[in-house]
Design an enzyme around this catalytic site. Structure first.
Site, PDB file in Angstrom:
ATOM      1  N   GLU A 130      51.037   5.779 -38.517  1.00 34.65           N
ATOM      2  CA  GLU A 130      49.698   5.206 -39.010  1.00 34.65           C
ATOM      3  C   GLU A 130      49.319   5.647 -40.477  1.00 34.65           C
ATOM      4  OE1 GLU A 130      47.358   3.245 -35.737  1.00 34.65           O
ATOM      5  OE2 GLU A 130      46.973   5.421 -35.618  1.00 34.65           O
ATOM      6  N   HIS A 160      46.591  11.397 -32.991  1.00 34.05           N
ATOM      7  CA  HIS A 160      45.936  10.066 -33.603  1.00 34.05           C
ATOM      8  C   HIS A 160      45.220  10.841 -35.033  1.00 34.05           C
ATOM      9  CE1 HIS A 160      43.093   6.944 -34.973  1.00 34.05           C
ATOM     10  NE2 HIS A 160      44.406   6.072 -34.448  1.00 34.05           N
ATOM     11  N   GLY A 176      44.039  -0.880 -33.725  1.00 32.80           N
ATOM     12  CA  GLY A 176      42.497  -0.753 -33.644  1.00 32.80           C
ATOM     13  C   GLY A 176      41.345  -1.728 -33.436  1.00 32.80           C
ATOM     14  N   GLY A 177      40.811  -2.033 -34.496  1.00 35.14           N
ATOM     15  CA  GLY A 177      39.763  -3.065 -34.441  1.00 35.14           C
ATOM     16  C   GLY A 177      40.204  -4.369 -33.810  1.00 35.14           C
ATOM     17  N   SER A 189      45.408  -1.553 -39.738  1.00 37.04           N
ATOM     18  CA  SER A 189      44.805  -2.902 -40.187  1.00 37.04           C
ATOM     19  C   SER A 189      45.739  -4.038 -39.971  1.00 37.04           C
ATOM     20  CB  SER A 189      44.560  -3.098 -41.637  1.00 37.04           C
ATOM     21  OG  SER A 189      43.439  -2.028 -41.971  1.00 37.04           O
ATOM     22  N   GLU A 209      42.581  10.359 -36.313  1.00 38.18           N
ATOM     23  CA  GLU A 209      40.963  10.588 -35.993  1.00 38.18           C
ATOM     24  C   GLU A 209      40.900  12.151 -35.389  1.00 38.18           C
ATOM     25  OE1 GLU A 209      40.010   6.823 -34.233  1.00 38.18           O
ATOM     26  OE2 GLU A 209      40.322   6.034 -36.471  1.00 38.18           O
ATOM     27  N   GLY A 266      41.588   0.813 -40.509  1.00 35.21           N
ATOM     28  CA  GLY A 266      40.254   0.167 -40.639  1.00 35.21           C
ATOM     29  C   GLY A 266      39.828  -0.049 -41.763  1.00 35.21           C
ATOM     30  N   ASN A 304      44.401   0.272 -29.234  1.00 37.57           N
ATOM     31  CA  ASN A 304      43.496   1.666 -29.005  1.00 37.57           C
ATOM     32  C   ASN A 304      41.805   1.343 -29.261  1.00 37.57           C
ATOM     33  OD1 ASN A 304      42.540   4.216 -29.406  1.00 37.57           O
ATOM     34  ND2 ASN A 304      43.240   4.409 -31.343  1.00 37.57           N
ATOM     35  N   TRP A 305      41.423   1.370 -28.160  1.00 32.78           N
ATOM     36  CA  TRP A 305      39.915   0.781 -28.129  1.00 32.78           C
ATOM     37  C   TRP A 305      39.151   1.902 -28.882  1.00 32.78           C
ATOM     38  CZ3 TRP A 305      38.775  -1.500 -22.694  1.00 32.78           C
ATOM     39  CH2 TRP A 305      39.603  -2.628 -22.481  1.00 32.78           C
ATOM     40  N   LYS A 306      39.636   3.060 -29.059  1.00 33.12           N
ATOM     41  CA  LYS A 306      38.824   4.290 -29.675  1.00 33.12           C
ATOM     42  C   LYS A 306      37.481   4.417 -28.562  1.00 33.12           C
ATOM     43  CE  LYS A 306      40.921   3.539 -33.959  1.00 33.12           C
ATOM     44  NZ  LYS A 306      40.904   3.336 -35.464  1.00 33.12           N
TER      45      LYS A 306
HETATM   46  P1  13P Z   1      42.721  -0.624 -37.227  1.00 33.97           P
HETATM   47  O1  13P Z   1      43.566  -1.321 -36.417  1.00 33.97           O
HETATM   48  O2  13P Z   1      41.340  -0.885 -36.956  1.00 33.97           O
HETATM   49  O3  13P Z   1      43.080  -0.398 -38.622  1.00 33.97           O
HETATM   50  O4  13P Z   1      43.042   0.895 -36.367  1.00 33.97           O
HETATM   51  C1  13P Z   1      44.253   1.449 -36.326  1.00 33.97           C
HETATM   52  C2  13P Z   1      44.406   2.681 -35.384  1.00 33.97           C
HETATM   53  O5  13P Z   1      43.790   3.675 -35.774  1.00 33.97           O
HETATM   54  C3  13P Z   1      45.049   2.522 -34.257  1.00 33.97           C
HETATM   55  O6  13P Z   1      45.221   3.665 -33.611  1.00 33.97           O
END
Ligand code: 13P
Length: 268
Positions: A167, A95, A234-235, A213, A97, A173, A10-12
């Site tokens: 999640e 999600h 994510g990251g 994470s 966010e 993050g 997930n590149w956000k």
């Molecule tokens: P991280 O892997 O950066 O913790 O993010 C997880 C995420 O929100 C994937 O959708």
């Protein structure tokens, strides 16, 4: 039977369209021959170019959100049909966010989910508790509310196309992850609820991914848990080499200190 894993990046709100195609070009040789289902949830402007680049490769491109209406006067929103035409095969819904920053609730997420099925886009439903709920021991309560809120009324034949991602908001993050046993406990709980909602056969077939994470170093252990069918990253998905390592490690590609399996687990 060996598990089939799904790994979603997930590149956000990262990467322009040009950066997206450079990334795919770098990723493809690193995952050559993989048996893992590799998904990338990219920003809207990258969907079409990424789909063109990823044609006839194992990489599947999708979106990070969509609106619940077919079309309409909703400035700044995007419809499932638009995503579909751009080539998106799946969409992340709910999600944390979206829930926390953009105040999306379960009823809205449910409507989006129904729309995604209508528009033939595979929904990836994201659920998870906050640090506060976690601290108060309310994880299962939150997971149940979010799952039932989004999924009640979804027909069985549609449910079989679903992916669920657990999640925990406090793990996103933050560099913190639950223990593998805690992840399995949450996934087992989700599995039971899916079986209650859709019957055992369908409930057991719905992939449940873990997110929060995830790194190349911790994915092996997480992927070993019985009800973990993959990860949502994510990251660590932003760099093709790191993402490729995650894909490799979850499918058993890297050495690790693995706890010896019991006879019962070996049979499964
Ligand atoms: P991280 O892997 O950066 O913790 O993010 C997880 C995420 O929100 C994937 O959708």
């Amino acid at each position: 039977m060996a598990k089939s894993f799904t790994v979603i990046g997930n590149w956000k709100m990262y990467k322009t369209a040009r950066q997206a195609t450079d990334y795919i070009e770098a990723l493809l040789p690193l995952i050559d021959g993989t048996k893992v289902n590799v998904y990338l949830a990219v920003p809207y402007t990258s969907i079409h170019p990424a789909v063109q680049y990823a044609k006839e490769t194992p990489v599947i491109i999708g979106a990070q959100n969509m609106n619940d209406s077919r079309e309409g006067a909703f400035t700044g929103e995007i419809a499932g049909l638009m995503l579909k035409e751009a080539g998106a095969a799946f969409v992340l819904l709910g999600h944390s966010e979206r829930r926390n920053v953009f105040k999306e609730d379960d009823a809205f997420i449910h409507k989006k989910l129904i729309r995604a099925f209508q528009d033939d886009i595979q929904p990836v439903l994201c659920i998870g508790e906050t640090a506060d709920h976690h601290g108060k021991g309310k994880t299962q309560e939150v997971l149940q509310d979010q799952l039932e809120g989004a999924l009640k009324g979804v027909p069985k034949e549609e449910a079989s196309k679903l992916i669920v991602a657990y999640e925990p908001v406090w793990a996103i993050g933050s560099g913190k992850t639950p223990t593998a046993a805690q992840i399995q406990e949450a996934h087992g709980f989700i599995r039971d609820l899916l079986c209650e909602l859709f019957g055992k056969k369908i409930g057991e077939g719905i992939p449940i991914l873990y997110g929060g994470s995830v790194k190349p170093e911790n994915v092996f252990e997480i992927g070993d848990e019985k009800d973990v069918d993959g990860v949502l990253v994510g990251g660590a998905s932003l760099d093709p080499k790191t993402f490729a390592s995650i894909i490799q490690n979850i499918s058993g590609g890297a050495p690790k200190k693995r706890a010896p399996r019991t006879k019962k687990e070996k049979k499964e």
